[in-house]
Every structure is written in structure tokens, then in C-alpha cells.
Design a protein around this motif. Structure first.
Motif, PDB file in Angstrom:
ATOM      1  N   LEU A   1       0.826  -1.209   0.000  1.00  0.00           N
ATOM      2  CA  LEU A   1       0.000   0.000   0.000  1.00  0.00           C
ATOM      3  C   LEU A   1       0.859   1.257   0.000  1.00  0.00           C
ATOM      4  CD1 LEU A   1      -2.759   1.278   0.093  1.00  0.00           C
ATOM      5  CD2 LEU A   1      -2.883   0.763   2.544  1.00  0.00           C
ATOM      6  N   VAL A   2       1.901   1.277   0.812  1.00  0.00           N
ATOM      7  CA  VAL A   2       2.818   2.419   0.827  1.00  0.00           C
ATOM      8  C   VAL A   2       3.503   2.586  -0.529  1.00  0.00           C
ATOM      9  CG1 VAL A   2       5.025   3.222   1.783  1.00  0.00           C
ATOM     10  CG2 VAL A   2       3.221   2.418   3.322  1.00  0.00           C
ATOM     11  N   SER A   3       3.718   1.469  -1.233  1.00  0.00           N
ATOM     12  CA  SER A   3       4.432   1.506  -2.516  1.00  0.00           C
ATOM     13  C   SER A   3       3.550   1.915  -3.696  1.00  0.00           C
ATOM     14  CB  SER A   3       5.042   0.127  -2.804  1.00  0.00           C
ATOM     15  OG  SER A   3       6.025  -0.184  -1.835  1.00  0.00           O
ATOM     16  N   VAL A   4       2.233   1.938  -3.522  1.00  0.00           N
ATOM     17  CA  VAL A   4       1.342   2.341  -4.619  1.00  0.00           C
ATOM     18  C   VAL A   4       1.689   3.761  -5.033  1.00  0.00           C
ATOM     19  CG1 VAL A   4      -1.042   2.907  -5.236  1.00  0.00           C
ATOM     20  CG2 VAL A   4      -0.557   0.808  -3.978  1.00  0.00           C
ATOM     21  N   ARG A   5       1.868   3.984  -6.337  1.00  0.00           N
ATOM     22  CA  ARG A   5       2.260   5.298  -6.826  1.00  0.00           C
ATOM     23  C   ARG A   5       1.066   6.133  -7.279  1.00  0.00           C
ATOM     24  NH1 ARG A   5       6.330   6.854  -4.376  1.00  0.00           N
ATOM     25  NH2 ARG A   5       5.096   5.593  -2.948  1.00  0.00           N
ATOM     26  N   LYS A   6      -0.087   5.846  -6.736  1.00  0.00           N
ATOM     27  CA  LYS A   6      -1.293   6.634  -6.974  1.00  0.00           C
ATOM     28  C   LYS A   6      -1.772   7.158  -5.624  1.00  0.00           C
ATOM     29  CE  LYS A   6      -2.588   3.449 -10.687  1.00  0.00           C
ATOM     30  NZ  LYS A   6      -3.541   2.408 -11.133  1.00  0.00           N
ATOM     31  N   PRO A   7      -2.560   8.233  -5.607  1.00  0.00           N
ATOM     32  CA  PRO A   7      -3.098   8.697  -4.329  1.00  0.00           C
ATOM     33  C   PRO A   7      -3.960   7.625  -3.668  1.00  0.00           C
ATOM     34  CG  PRO A   7      -3.383  10.375  -6.023  1.00  0.00           C
ATOM     35  CD  PRO A   7      -2.944   9.129  -6.726  1.00  0.00           C
ATOM     36  N   THR A   8      -3.814   7.479  -2.356  1.00  0.00           N
ATOM     37  CA  THR A   8      -4.604   6.519  -1.592  1.00  0.00           C
ATOM     38  C   THR A   8      -5.254   7.249  -0.419  1.00  0.00           C
ATOM     39  OG1 THR A   8      -2.633   5.899  -0.302  1.00  0.00           O
ATOM     40  CG2 THR A   8      -3.178   4.532  -2.223  1.00  0.00           C
ATOM     41  N   ILE A   9      -6.506   6.920  -0.158  1.00  0.00           N
ATOM     42  CA  ILE A   9      -7.281   7.591   0.885  1.00  0.00           C
ATOM     43  C   ILE A   9      -7.948   6.544   1.760  1.00  0.00           C
ATOM     44  CG2 ILE A   9      -9.237   9.132   1.342  1.00  0.00           C
ATOM     45  CD1 ILE A   9      -8.746  10.393  -1.413  1.00  0.00           C
ATOM     46  N   ALA A  10      -7.936   6.758   3.061  1.00  0.00           N
ATOM     47  CA  ALA A  10      -8.697   5.929   3.987  1.00  0.00           C
ATOM     48  C   ALA A  10      -9.841   6.765   4.542  1.00  0.00           C
ATOM     49  CB  ALA A  10      -7.819   5.417   5.119  1.00  0.00           C
ATOM     50  N   ALA A  11     -11.076   6.277   4.400  1.00  0.00           N
ATOM     51  CA  ALA A  11     -12.260   6.936   4.960  1.00  0.00           C
ATOM     52  C   ALA A  11     -12.709   6.121   6.160  1.00  0.00           C
ATOM     53  CB  ALA A  11     -13.362   7.030   3.913  1.00  0.00           C
ATOM     54  N   LEU A  12     -12.632   6.715   7.355  1.00  0.00           N
ATOM     55  CA  LEU A  12     -12.895   5.994   8.597  1.00  0.00           C
ATOM     56  C   LEU A  12     -14.296   6.298   9.117  1.00  0.00           C
ATOM     57  CD1 LEU A  12      -9.791   5.945   8.273  1.00  0.00           C
ATOM     58  CD2 LEU A  12      -9.623   6.260  10.753  1.00  0.00           C
ATOM     59  N   PRO A  13     -15.251   5.372   8.931  1.00  0.00           N
ATOM     60  CA  PRO A  13     -16.595   5.591   9.474  1.00  0.00           C
ATOM     61  C   PRO A  13     -16.671   5.306  10.968  1.00  0.00           C
ATOM     62  CG  PRO A  13     -16.521   3.500   8.328  1.00  0.00           C
ATOM     63  CD  PRO A  13     -15.181   4.144   8.118  1.00  0.00           C
ATOM     64  N   GLY A  14     -15.652   4.662  11.502  1.00  0.00           N
ATOM     65  CA  GLY A  14     -15.616   4.280  12.909  1.00  0.00           C
ATOM     66  C   GLY A  14     -14.213   3.858  13.269  1.00  0.00           C
ATOM     67  N   PRO A  15     -14.060   2.984  14.262  1.00  0.00           N
ATOM     68  CA  PRO A  15     -12.737   2.654  14.783  1.00  0.00           C
ATOM     69  C   PRO A  15     -11.777   2.050  13.770  1.00  0.00           C
ATOM     70  CG  PRO A  15     -14.425   1.175  15.660  1.00  0.00           C
ATOM     71  CD  PRO A  15     -15.135   2.290  15.003  1.00  0.00           C
ATOM     72  N   ALA A  16     -10.510   2.462  13.905  1.00  0.00           N
ATOM     73  CA  ALA A  16      -9.386   1.846  13.196  1.00  0.00           C
ATOM     74  C   ALA A  16      -8.403   1.449  14.289  1.00  0.00           C
ATOM     75  CB  ALA A  16      -8.753   2.818  12.220  1.00  0.00           C
ATOM     76  N   VAL A  17      -8.218   0.156  14.475  1.00  0.00           N
ATOM     77  CA  VAL A  17      -7.459  -0.342  15.617  1.00  0.00           C
ATOM     78  C   VAL A  17      -6.368  -1.309  15.153  1.00  0.00           C
ATOM     79  CG1 VAL A  17      -7.607  -1.600  17.812  1.00  0.00           C
ATOM     80  CG2 VAL A  17      -9.485  -0.104  17.096  1.00  0.00           C
ATOM     81  N   GLY A  18      -5.211  -1.276  15.805  1.00  0.00           N
ATOM     82  CA  GLY A  18      -4.145  -2.226  15.518  1.00  0.00           C
ATOM     83  C   GLY A  18      -3.738  -2.209  14.057  1.00  0.00           C
ATOM     84  N   ALA A  19      -3.785  -3.377  13.432  1.00  0.00           N
ATOM     85  CA  ALA A  19      -3.420  -3.473  12.022  1.00  0.00           C
ATOM     86  C   ALA A  19      -4.345  -2.628  11.155  1.00  0.00           C
ATOM     87  CB  ALA A  19      -3.461  -4.932  11.569  1.00  0.00           C
ATOM     88  N   GLY A  20      -5.591  -2.444  11.597  1.00  0.00           N
ATOM     89  CA  GLY A  20      -6.512  -1.568  10.870  1.00  0.00           C
ATOM     90  C   GLY A  20      -6.029  -0.135  10.859  1.00  0.00           C
ATOM     91  N   LEU A  21      -5.466   0.310  11.982  1.00  0.00           N
ATOM     92  CA  LEU A  21      -4.881   1.646  12.037  1.00  0.00           C
ATOM     93  C   LEU A  21      -3.654   1.722  11.138  1.00  0.00           C
ATOM     94  CD1 LEU A  21      -4.557   4.494  13.156  1.00  0.00           C
ATOM     95  CD2 LEU A  21      -3.473   3.512  15.189  1.00  0.00           C
ATOM     96  N   ALA A  22      -2.845   0.664  11.112  1.00  0.00           N
ATOM     97  CA  ALA A  22      -1.665   0.650  10.238  1.00  0.00           C
ATOM     98  C   ALA A  22      -2.079   0.779   8.773  1.00  0.00           C
ATOM     99  CB  ALA A  22      -0.868  -0.631  10.461  1.00  0.00           C
ATOM    100  N   ILE A  23      -3.149   0.099   8.374  1.00  0.00           N
ATOM    101  CA  ILE A  23      -3.628   0.195   6.996  1.00  0.00           C
ATOM    102  C   ILE A  23      -4.043   1.627   6.684  1.00  0.00           C
ATOM    103  CG2 ILE A  23      -5.497  -0.502   5.440  1.00  0.00           C
ATOM    104  CD1 ILE A  23      -5.389  -3.270   6.886  1.00  0.00           C
TER     105      ILE A  23
END
Length: 276
Positions: free
Chosen positions: A109-131
Motif C-alpha cells: 500500500l505504501v508503494s502504490v504510486r497513486k493517491p490513496t485515501i482511507a475513509a474511517l466511518p468508525g474505529p481503526a485499531v491495531g493493524a486496521g490503524l496501520a492500513i
């Protein structure tokens, strides 16, 4: 006219649709707060690679079904319920297995050379937060929160969470969030730079998609080189990064997109980029 293509991810636990050059990738385990599973995670890795390489995709937008982004790993699968096959692996093999899984998820995901967006409707925890942190931009609903969570299950962290967190919020706050595992509400996330903006719950998907669509319509090569420049700002000294920046800019001056942007500026109209 809006065009929409549904992508078969191989499982109902992950949904993907390409709309207006935006790949909307949705974690779909609402009954488990979209926590990762042995089915969802491989599908997510595949979609990151597939959409990252698809010329018809300009932006990747990640979100979750229901009132959560991703609650992290499957805690119920740990301890007494741990995968017996993995328990039989040697220590070195287990380390190598996790390293490979990390490389193909947050690493990819970090290596993708296009814009990336995370939309958080609720909790992002642990590995979910890392993503979420592995994306370029994070937009959170007002009711969302994040937590590292690892201390609560006596683990130290994975998927690059310490590296990502330190670079987003600095070492002092990263240490606080990792060591305590405390919940951080959306307002504080925005204040410390963990998310870029907070929006009303009912406006999250609309505003996140609008931003994703705007980026997908942008100059693809220039955005790719911007990500290269920004990545190198963390790796190299000023002189080296500055010199690499110069080389990329000169390359871009020869592109059709640059010429189109200049002509559109002169004609006072919106440019139409082709990625060439």
C-alpha cells in the motif's frame, strides 16, 4: 456520465467497485467490525496490487461497511484458538511468514504510486490503524476513533505501525499511543495530525469520494513523482532529495499533461489529463 465496474474480489468479505477512476475498496465484515480474517486479508492484498497496477484506476479509496473501518486482527484466533499449522512452524519460519504478509499489505500500500485515501466511518485499531496510516490521506467521521491496541493483548505491534505512527505524529505521541493503547477520538486525531480532516458521519463517504475523484482526474505522472519526492524527504538529505526533485520536474516538462495544464491555464478552463 458516471461509469461503474464491480470487481470480483473472490469473497463477500471485501467489496471493490471502480467508479470515475476511483477504486472504492470496502472491508465488509460488519458483524466483526471489519476485522481482518484469513479470507479478507488475502483478498485485500490482491486488490491493492490489482488496483495499484490498473491504468483505469487513478485513486484507491479504502473504507469499511457499517460503523467501523477495521478493528485489526482476529483476536479470537489467538491464544488457545491459534492456527495449529502455524504453531508447528519454526520461529524463523513464523517470522518470515509475517514479514511476507506485511510486505504484501501495508508494504504494498505504501508503494502504490497513486493517491490513496482511507475513509474511517468508525474505529481503526491495531493493524486496521496501520492500513489507514499507510494511505496518503485519512478522512474520519466525527464518531470515529483510533487505538493501537497492542498493549491490551500483550503484543508489540506489526504491519509497520510504529514506523507509520512516528512519522505522522512524532515520537512523543507515538510512544504514548503505543504504550497506553488508549482510544483517540476523531477531534484529537485531527489535532495531532493523525487524520487530515474530520467530517459529519453522514457526509463521510460523499466527501471522501469527492476528494478521491478530484485526485483521480489529476495529472497522474506528476502525482506519482510527488509521492516519490515526499517519500525521499524521509530518506535522504536535503541536497540529494532536492536534486532528485529537479530531475523529475524536468521530465514532467516534456509531458502532454504539462502542456495541457499550461494551455488550460491560458484558456481559463479545467485541464483534461491523459497521463501522458
Amino acid at each position: 456520465m458516471t461509469t461503474e465496474t464491480i470487481i470480483d474480489t473472490g469473497t463477500d468479505e471485501l467489496l471493490c467497485v471502480i467508479r470515475d477512476r476511483v477504486a472504492v475498496i470496502t472491508l465488509n465484515r460488519p458483524e466483526a467490525r471489519n476485522s481482518l480474517s484469513d479470507v479478507l486479508t488475502p483478498a485485500l492484498r490482491t486488490m491493492i496490487r490489482t488496483c495499484g497496477e490498473d491504468p483505469n484506476v487513478g485513486t484507491l479509496l479504502f473504507t469499511g461497511t457499517g460503523d467501523a473501518f477495521c478493528a485489526g486482527g482476529n483476536v479470537k484466533g489467538m491464544g488457545a484458538h491459534r492456527d495449529k499449522a502455524k504453531l508447528e512452524m519454526s520461529f524463523d519460519d513464523r517470522v518470515a511468514d509475517l514479514q511476507e504478509r506485511q510486505r504484501l499489505l501495508t508494504g504494498a500500500l505504501v508503494s502504490v504510486r497513486k493517491p490513496t485515501i482511507a475513509a474511517l466511518p468508525g474505529p481503526a485499531v491495531g493493524a486496521g490503524l496501520a492500513i489507514a496510516m499507510a494511505c496518503d490521506i485519512r478522512i474520519a467521521a466525527q464518531s470515529a476513533f483510533v487505538a493501537t491496541g497492542y498493549a491490551r493483548i500483550a503484543l508489540s505491534g506489526d504491519y509497520g505501525i510504529a514506523w507509520l505512527l512516528t512519522r505522522l505524529v512524532g515520537t512523543a505521541r507515538a510512544r504514548e499511543l503505543m504504550l497506553t493503547g488508549d482510544k483517540v477520538d476523531a477531534a484529537r486525531c485531527e489535532a495531532i495530525g493523525l487524520v487530515n480532516r474530520v467530517v459529519p458521519d453522514d457526509k463521510l463517504q460523499e466527501e471522501a469520494f469527492a476528494l478521491a475523484k478530484s485526485l483521480a482526474e489529476g495529472p497522474r505522472l506528476a502525482l506519482r513523482y510527488m509521492k516519490d519526492n515526499l517519500d525521499e524527504a524521509l530518506l535522504f538529505d536535503f541536497e540529494t532529495a532536492r536534486d532528485h526533485e529537479a530531475g523529475r520536474l524536468i521530465r514532467l516538462t516534456t509531458t502532454a499533461d504539462h502542456k495541457e495544464a499550461v494551455q488550460a491555464f491560458i484558456e481559463k478552463r479545467k485541464p483534461v489529463f491523459t497521463g501522458k
